[in-house]
Design a protein around this motif. Structure first.
Motif, PDB file in Angstrom:
ATOM      1  N   ALA A 172      34.089 -50.722  10.370  1.00  0.00           N
ATOM      2  CA  ALA A 172      32.689 -50.827  10.777  1.00  0.00           C
ATOM      3  C   ALA A 172      32.287 -49.620  11.615  1.00  0.00           C
ATOM      4  N   TYR A 222      26.972 -54.681  17.157  1.00  0.00           N
ATOM      5  CA  TYR A 222      26.072 -55.754  16.718  1.00  0.00           C
ATOM      6  C   TYR A 222      26.872 -56.987  16.300  1.00  0.00           C
ATOM      7  N   ALA A 223      27.914 -56.782  15.502  1.00  0.00           N
ATOM      8  CA  ALA A 223      28.755 -57.901  15.070  1.00  0.00           C
ATOM      9  C   ALA A 223      29.405 -58.585  16.266  1.00  0.00           C
ATOM     10  N   GLY A 237      29.248 -62.513  17.102  1.00  0.00           N
ATOM     11  CA  GLY A 237      30.525 -63.217  17.177  1.00  0.00           C
ATOM     12  C   GLY A 237      30.746 -63.879  18.521  1.00  0.00           C
ATOM     13  N   LEU A 272      33.087 -62.224  12.305  1.00  0.00           N
ATOM     14  CA  LEU A 272      32.340 -61.193  13.025  1.00  0.00           C
ATOM     15  C   LEU A 272      33.226 -60.381  13.960  1.00  0.00           C
ATOM     16  N   TYR A 284      35.436 -58.051  11.912  1.00  0.00           N
ATOM     17  CA  TYR A 284      34.675 -56.886  11.452  1.00  0.00           C
ATOM     18  C   TYR A 284      34.411 -55.924  12.605  1.00  0.00           C
ATOM     19  N   ALA A 285      34.015 -56.454  13.748  1.00  0.00           N
ATOM     20  CA  ALA A 285      33.786 -55.600  14.916  1.00  0.00           C
ATOM     21  C   ALA A 285      35.063 -54.871  15.304  1.00  0.00           C
ATOM     22  N   LEU A 341      28.144 -57.741   6.599  1.00  0.00           N
ATOM     23  CA  LEU A 341      27.263 -58.598   7.394  1.00  0.00           C
ATOM     24  C   LEU A 341      26.479 -59.550   6.499  1.00  0.00           C
TER      25      LEU A 341
END
Length: 278
Positions: free
Chosen positions: A31, A38-39, A43, A83, A86-87, A149
């Motif tokens: 990411a 943002y994630a 999360g 989330l 991914y972050a 996302l």
């Protein structure tokens, strides 16, 4: 097609289907920094609320509610896992490292999800407000140009549809029930209402993510329209109370007094035995 598309549920955990960093890598790779931030926000919201709802297991007013609130908490943990994984791909950190080994000032959740459970009415008031907001959020996020996302939003939305229906049914049941039930849900709404503005506060981060992130301010009108309609059906008043002060940089270090207590309970085992597996 996203690797998530074949999964039945954002919280389905079975051999070969568990959400892992490898799944995220297959769908979106690493990411970008702004997307990761943002994630992380989304999360953290899900993670904090799941911890709050988990407290009700064995304490809810009905056995069915023990199961219902527990299932909603598990759904939210599933969303958080997606989330945070991914972050974390942006920083080489796992979902567990982000959940268990950050300090309270490093989390980015809104204060609404951190508020005390209080009685059942107070919990349902919080759940209704957040699930109505989250439904609009994930509905819009499905159109994100970030495929990961968008896939997360698509999976989570199916569960949030149930979350908001569950909360709405309880709002009606309590609001149209006894004098005592009406008082408790109305008091719960007044308690949670000051933290609504923060849900819809835009940040400079959103300017960097045009077409990727959902600008929170765009969700206010539809969310509040639906909330107001539900309260009218339940014969409850829309609270008229001042909003809690929002810092110049929402979600950037400002948090409620309750966050530390939530994290102390959630993190102590992982910190006592770092790296343990079972």
């Amino acid at each position: 097609m996203s690797a998530f598309a074949s999964h039945d549920s954002a919280t389905k955990q079975s051999a070969g289907v568990a959400i892992t960093a490898e799944d995220i890598a297959e769908t979106g790779g690493k990411a970008p920094e702004a997307v990761a931030q943002y994630a992380l926000r989304l999360g953290d919201d899900a993670l904090m609320l799941s911890q709050r709802l988990g407290w009700w297991i064995s304490r809810a007013p009905e056995l069915e509610e023990d199961i219902a609130l527990g299932n909603i908490a598990l759904d939210l943990i599933g969303h958080a896992r997606f989330l945070l994984t991914y972050a974390g791909s942006a920083w080489g950190r796992t979902e567990d490292e982000l959940a268990y080994f950050r300090n309270e000032e490093e989390f980015r959740s809104v204060r609404l999800v951190e508020q005390e459970n209080g009685d059942f009415g107070q919990t349902i008031a919080r759940q209704m407000l957040f699930s109505f907001y989250q439904y609009e959020l994930y509905s819009a996020l499905q159109s994100s140009t970030d495929q990961t996302l968008a896939a997360i939003a698509d999976k989570a939305l199916k569960e949030v549809e149930y979350h908001q229906d569950h909360a709405a049914q309880w709002i009606l049941r309590l609001g149209l029930g006894t004098e005592e039930s009406k008082r408790r849900i109305q008091d719960g709404l007044y308690y949670m209402w000051p933290y609504l503005d923060e849900l819809f506060a835009d940040e400079p981060l959103h300017d960097e993510l045009e077409g990727i992130a959902v600008r929170p301010s765009t969700l206010r009108e539809r969310t509040m329209e639906r909330v107001t309609e539900l309260l009218a059906q339940a014969e409850l008043e829309v609270p008229t109370v001042a909003q809690a002060r929002i810092s110049a940089a929402p979600r950037d270090g400002a948090y409620s007094e309750y966050r530390g207590y939530i994290l102390a309970e959630m993190q102590w085992l992982a910190r006592q035995h770092p790296g343990a597996t079972w």
